[in-house]
Design an enzyme around this catalytic site. Structure first.
Site, PDB file in Angstrom:
ATOM      1  N   ARG A  15      -1.723 -10.164   2.778  1.00 39.17           N
ATOM      2  CA  ARG A  15      -1.928 -10.121   0.989  1.00 39.17           C
ATOM      3  C   ARG A  15      -3.639 -10.294   0.653  1.00 39.17           C
ATOM      4  O   ARG A  15      -4.096 -11.750   1.703  1.00 39.17           O
ATOM      5  CB  ARG A  15      -0.807 -10.898   0.042  1.00 39.17           C
ATOM      6  CG  ARG A  15       0.542 -10.293   0.103  1.00 39.17           C
ATOM      7  CD  ARG A  15       0.547  -9.144  -0.315  1.00 39.17           C
ATOM      8  NE  ARG A  15       1.638  -8.801  -0.932  1.00 39.17           N
ATOM      9  CZ  ARG A  15       2.206  -7.928   0.034  1.00 39.17           C
ATOM     10  NH1 ARG A  15       1.660  -7.659   1.136  1.00 39.17           N
ATOM     11  NH2 ARG A  15       3.126  -7.177  -0.750  1.00 39.17           N
ATOM     12  N   GLU A  20      -7.001  -6.242  -5.885  1.00 37.58           N
ATOM     13  CA  GLU A  20      -6.274  -5.668  -5.187  1.00 37.58           C
ATOM     14  C   GLU A  20      -7.210  -4.323  -5.406  1.00 37.58           C
ATOM     15  O   GLU A  20      -7.496  -4.210  -3.987  1.00 37.58           O
ATOM     16  CB  GLU A  20      -4.851  -4.701  -6.068  1.00 37.58           C
ATOM     17  CG  GLU A  20      -4.635  -3.421  -4.185  1.00 37.58           C
ATOM     18  CD  GLU A  20      -3.784  -4.122  -2.866  1.00 37.58           C
ATOM     19  OE1 GLU A  20      -3.304  -3.249  -2.328  1.00 37.58           O
ATOM     20  OE2 GLU A  20      -4.564  -5.546  -3.065  1.00 37.58           O
ATOM     21  N   HIS A  63      -5.613  -0.264   0.799  1.00 39.16           N
ATOM     22  CA  HIS A  63      -4.106  -0.257   0.514  1.00 39.16           C
ATOM     23  C   HIS A  63      -3.227   1.030   1.711  1.00 39.16           C
ATOM     24  O   HIS A  63      -1.945   0.994   1.184  1.00 39.16           O
ATOM     25  CB  HIS A  63      -2.745  -1.541  -0.403  1.00 39.16           C
ATOM     26  CG  HIS A  63      -2.247  -2.234   0.568  1.00 39.16           C
ATOM     27  ND1 HIS A  63      -1.517  -2.945  -1.045  1.00 39.16           N
ATOM     28  CD2 HIS A  63      -1.301  -2.263   1.211  1.00 39.16           C
ATOM     29  CE1 HIS A  63      -0.931  -3.636  -0.579  1.00 39.16           C
ATOM     30  NE2 HIS A  63      -0.806  -3.673   0.301  1.00 39.16           N
TER      31      HIS A  63
END
Length: 343
Positions: free
Chosen positions: A254, A282, A301
């Site tokens: 994360r 993100e 991601h």
């Protein structure tokens, strides 16, 4: 609650709860057929909002929810609409986004496909460790710019993967699998995890060290710790500044586990390199300096299950449903008391 227990021909009423696009990607026609062979599926479309009249109708007689990314929270209100719900089988990793305290208080059984999703993340991590050790990205860029072969006999001993030291932050499902994938390579593996002792680390194939030593000694540090209140910003400025010159930080966990400001300063100064599959936020602002930093590889991601890897998630979920309906229980259960150790 359903009177008939799992086993003895138990055929639960099941519904899908996730974003419709996720259902289309994860569950193909063969998976739907396998689910129908095990359960009495509620008619499509899938549930992505538990407050609608249709959702309340479906939830009223559902025994099992097959969940995925985009599943709404199973809070007390949703559970009141689902008096028969007994189990949740998640077709992805973390269940933090939808399994609430109300689920545990009801005694609902929960399973996750985290073990299946760990496979591609570990593969991505191994690839990045080896590629950055070999300086593949930099060499490819230089080769493209020069349009000529460089001198291949380099005296620089920092290039290559022979006897490099890799530090693994957290013996999570993914961290353990990365350690296992590193076994065939001539790489020394260090591990920091406060819940693993020296003997346990040795059994995994690593040497247990304290966090400062992990960062100080490693050529590559790979972050696999879950994001918890106590791990937010865990990889702080002091640790980043202590890394070896030209060391690599790989983060597939994360973004908020890492002090991004300190990391940005370090890579812009050319002190270290980084491979970041996650950031905070993100998606970075378009003007963020990490986008154009040559010492950083940013990926969107994608380390987790993609494309044909999604089938592995569906297969694990179906196997869990098969075990549960036969009365054998889940092979990959999620326990409330273990949530603090899960990503």
């Amino acid at each position: 609650m359903t009177e008939q227990p799992p086993g003895s021909g138990f055929r639960p009423r099941a519904a899908l709860a996730m974003h419709p696009d996720v259902a289309s990607a994860v569950l193909d026609a063969e998976s739907h057929a396998a689910l129908a062979a095990l359960c009495d599926p509620a008619p499509l479309p899938v549930l992505d909002d538990f407050t609608t009249p249709r959702a309340r109708t479906v939830l009223a007689d559902v025994d099992l929810l097959v969940t995925g990314w985009g599943c709404p929270p199973l809070d007390a209100e949703a559970l009141r609409a689902a008096p028969r719900l007994r189990a949740v089988v998640h077709t992805a990793g973390s269940v933090r986004g939808h399994v609430t305290d109300a689920c545990w208080e009801r005694g609902i059984e929960v399973s996750s496909a985290a073990a299946a999703n760990a496979v591609p993340v570990a593969e991505y991590t191994l690839a990045m460790i080896l590629l950055t050790g070999k300086r593949v990205l930099e060499s490819a860029r230089d080769y493209r710019d020069a349009r000529a072969r460089h001198a291949w006999l380099r005296p620089d001993r920092s290039t290559g993967n022979h006897r490099r030291t890799v530090g693994i932050l957290s013996a999570s499902l993914i961290g353990r699998r990365v350690i296992d994938l590193l076994r065939p390579h001539d790489i020394d593996v260090l591990l920091h995890d406060p819940y693993v002792d020296e003997e346990g680390a040795a059994e995994l194939g690593a040497r247990l060290v304290e966090l400062p030593e992990l960062f100080r000694r490693s050529d590559t540090v790979s972050v696999h710790t879950p994001l918890l209140p106590e791990t937010r910003g865990l990889v702080g400025r002091a640790l980043i500044d202590s890394m070896r010159p030209d060391a690599v930080l790989v983060n597939t966990a994360r973004g908020a586990v890492v002090d991004q400001e300190a990391l940005t300063e370090a890579v812009l100064a050319g002190r270290i390199r980084a491979v970041l599959d996650v950031t905070e936020p993100e998606v970075l602002p378009s003007g963020h300096p990490l986008w154009s930093c040559e010492n950083v590889l940013l990926t969107p991601h994608l380390a987790g299950s993609q494309g044909n890897e999604l089938r592995r998630l569906a297969d694990l979920a179906l196997a869990e449903i098969r075990r549960w309906t036969a009365g054998d229980g889940f092979l990959h259960p999620v326990r409330r008391e273990r949530l603090a150790f899960l990503a």
